[in-house]
Design a protein around this motif. Structure first.
Motif, PDB file in Angstrom:
ATOM      1  N   ALA A  98       0.834  -1.197   0.000  1.00 17.86           N
ATOM      2  CA  ALA A  98       0.000   0.000   0.000  1.00 17.86           C
ATOM      3  C   ALA A  98       0.873   1.252   0.000  1.00 17.86           C
ATOM      4  O   ALA A  98       0.545   2.260  -0.629  1.00 17.86           O
ATOM      5  CB  ALA A  98      -0.922   0.002   1.217  1.00 17.86           C
ATOM      6  N   PHE A  99       1.994   1.192   0.711  1.00 18.51           N
ATOM      7  CA  PHE A  99       2.973   2.279   0.679  1.00 18.51           C
ATOM      8  C   PHE A  99       3.459   2.492  -0.752  1.00 18.51           C
ATOM      9  O   PHE A  99       3.554   3.619  -1.240  1.00 18.51           O
ATOM     10  CB  PHE A  99       4.146   1.928   1.592  1.00 18.51           C
ATOM     11  N   THR A 100       3.761   1.396  -1.454  1.00 15.43           N
ATOM     12  CA  THR A 100       4.229   1.485  -2.834  1.00 15.43           C
ATOM     13  C   THR A 100       3.136   2.021  -3.746  1.00 15.43           C
ATOM     14  O   THR A 100       3.394   2.839  -4.636  1.00 15.43           O
ATOM     15  CB  THR A 100       4.698   0.108  -3.329  1.00 15.43           C
ATOM     16  N   LEU A 101       1.909   1.578  -3.529  1.00 15.23           N
ATOM     17  CA  LEU A 101       0.767   2.068  -4.293  1.00 15.23           C
ATOM     18  C   LEU A 101       0.660   3.581  -4.159  1.00 15.23           C
ATOM     19  O   LEU A 101       0.486   4.301  -5.148  1.00 15.23           O
ATOM     20  CB  LEU A 101      -0.503   1.393  -3.773  1.00 15.23           C
ATOM     21  N   ASN A 102       0.795   4.076  -2.935  1.00 23.04           N
ATOM     22  CA  ASN A 102       0.754   5.508  -2.687  1.00 23.04           C
ATOM     23  C   ASN A 102       1.947   6.214  -3.343  1.00 23.04           C
ATOM     24  O   ASN A 102       1.811   7.311  -3.889  1.00 23.04           O
ATOM     25  CB  ASN A 102       0.762   5.765  -1.182  1.00 23.04           C
ATOM     26  N   MET A 103       3.104   5.587  -3.304  1.00 23.45           N
ATOM     27  CA  MET A 103       4.317   6.165  -3.878  1.00 23.45           C
ATOM     28  C   MET A 103       4.165   6.448  -5.367  1.00 23.45           C
ATOM     29  O   MET A 103       4.665   7.453  -5.883  1.00 23.45           O
ATOM     30  CB  MET A 103       5.485   5.204  -3.652  1.00 23.45           C
ATOM     31  N   PHE A 104       3.453   5.584  -6.081  1.00 26.71           N
ATOM     32  CA  PHE A 104       3.308   5.739  -7.521  1.00 26.71           C
ATOM     33  C   PHE A 104       2.193   6.712  -7.917  1.00 26.71           C
ATOM     34  O   PHE A 104       2.063   7.036  -9.100  1.00 26.71           O
ATOM     35  CB  PHE A 104       3.045   4.382  -8.180  1.00 26.71           C
ATOM     36  N   ALA A 105       1.380   7.161  -6.954  1.00 25.55           N
ATOM     37  CA  ALA A 105       0.360   8.164  -7.258  1.00 25.55           C
ATOM     38  C   ALA A 105       1.032   9.514  -7.477  1.00 25.55           C
ATOM     39  O   ALA A 105       2.202   9.719  -7.161  1.00 25.55           O
ATOM     40  CB  ALA A 105      -0.656   8.239  -6.125  1.00 25.55           C
ATOM     41  N   ASP A 106       0.269  10.473  -8.011  1.00 27.37           N
ATOM     42  CA  ASP A 106       0.832  11.783  -8.335  1.00 27.37           C
ATOM     43  C   ASP A 106       0.782  12.755  -7.162  1.00 27.37           C
ATOM     44  O   ASP A 106       1.693  13.569  -6.992  1.00 27.37           O
ATOM     45  CB  ASP A 106       0.074  12.377  -9.525  1.00 27.37           C
ATOM     46  N   LEU A 107      -0.266  12.686  -6.371  1.00 22.46           N
ATOM     47  CA  LEU A 107      -0.446  13.566  -5.223  1.00 22.46           C
ATOM     48  C   LEU A 107      -0.963  12.746  -4.050  1.00 22.46           C
ATOM     49  O   LEU A 107      -1.604  11.703  -4.244  1.00 22.46           O
ATOM     50  CB  LEU A 107      -1.440  14.693  -5.539  1.00 22.46           C
TER      51      LEU A 107
END
Length: 245
Positions: A98-107
């Motif tokens: 989930a941390f990685t998922l958030n990392m790849f988002a733009d904002l």
């Protein structure tokens, strides 16, 4: 009950992970649900997506039963191909995949209860995608998060550049929607080309990112109508009739 839901708020689309009973742990249903939801968003008139978790946590990370080889499917820019902006709205735990998922988002918007952690150093294995963190925040802070495998607060994540806005407790989605609605008023082609240039030409891709994108592209070929037609044609001893899909 579906593991991932999608709802339209004008030209902003909200995608929600909903496994509240498991604190939104990412299982194979979530992986495929997110991949499908983002594909639906990309094909829609929606201009910005907001990704969040239902309940008290964004997500505690991967369910132990989900194969690490499948996680690439739900990651923005890897398993999900869209040039449209993605905003995350985070509360509570944001761990591991989930941390990685958030990392790849733009904002990212996080409420004051949020904490971020990449604990794979305590697990003995990892998929490599989080290496891209060092291309997104200062190197030393990225290495602190990766090597210590300890949670950091929303405030610390904000100071490190991992979070764009801090919101009062429980106001993360509301704040993320406010930001998304502003972005949605901007020229869509400009927003998309900005994201495309940064993602594909400025940010350094980790080896696992490259592998994930390659796997995505080859999977699309392998599961295409043309691949099925080629097999039928060989079995039937005739020339194939390809359609480019």
């Amino acid at each position: 009950m579906t593991a991932v839901s999608i709802a339209s708020h004008g030209n902003v689309v909200v995608i929600s992970i909903d496994r509240r009973e498991r604190r939104n742990a990412i299982d194979i249903d979530v992986v495929r649900g997110l991949q499908e939801a983002f594909a639906q968003f990309d094909a829609s008139d929606g201009r910005v997506a907001v990704l969040t978790g239902v309940g008290d946590d964004f997500s505690v990370g991967s369910d132990p039963n989900v194969p690490v080889t499948e996680l690439w499917r739900c990651m923005p820019t890897i398993g999900i191909v869209t040039k449209k902006p993605i905003v995350t709205a985070v509360a509570g735990e944001c761990r591991g995949s989930a941390f990685t998922l958030n990392m790849f988002a733009d904002l990212c918007v996080a409420d004051e209860s949020a904490n971020f952690c990449y604990p794979e150093g305590t697990h003995g294995a990892w998929g490599g995608l989080a290496a891209g963190l060092a291309a997104r925040i200062p190197h030393k802070i990225a290495m602190e998060i990766l090597l210590l495998s300890q949670p950091i607060s929303a405030r610390r994540a904000y100071e490190a550049g991992l979070v764009n806005r801090l919101a009062p407790r429980g106001k993360h989605l509301e704040t993320a929607l406010e930001i998304a609605r502003v972005v949605a008023t901007r020229a869509p082609l400009v927003m998309q080309s900005m994201k495309h240039f940064v993602t594909d030409h400025v940010l350094v891709q980790s080896p696992s990112e490259i592998l994930g994108r390659t796997t995505r592209d080859l999977t699309a070929v392998r599961t295409s109508q043309d691949a099925a037609e080629g097999k039928r044609a060989m079995a039937e001893g005739r020339a194939p009739e390809f359609v480019g899909r």
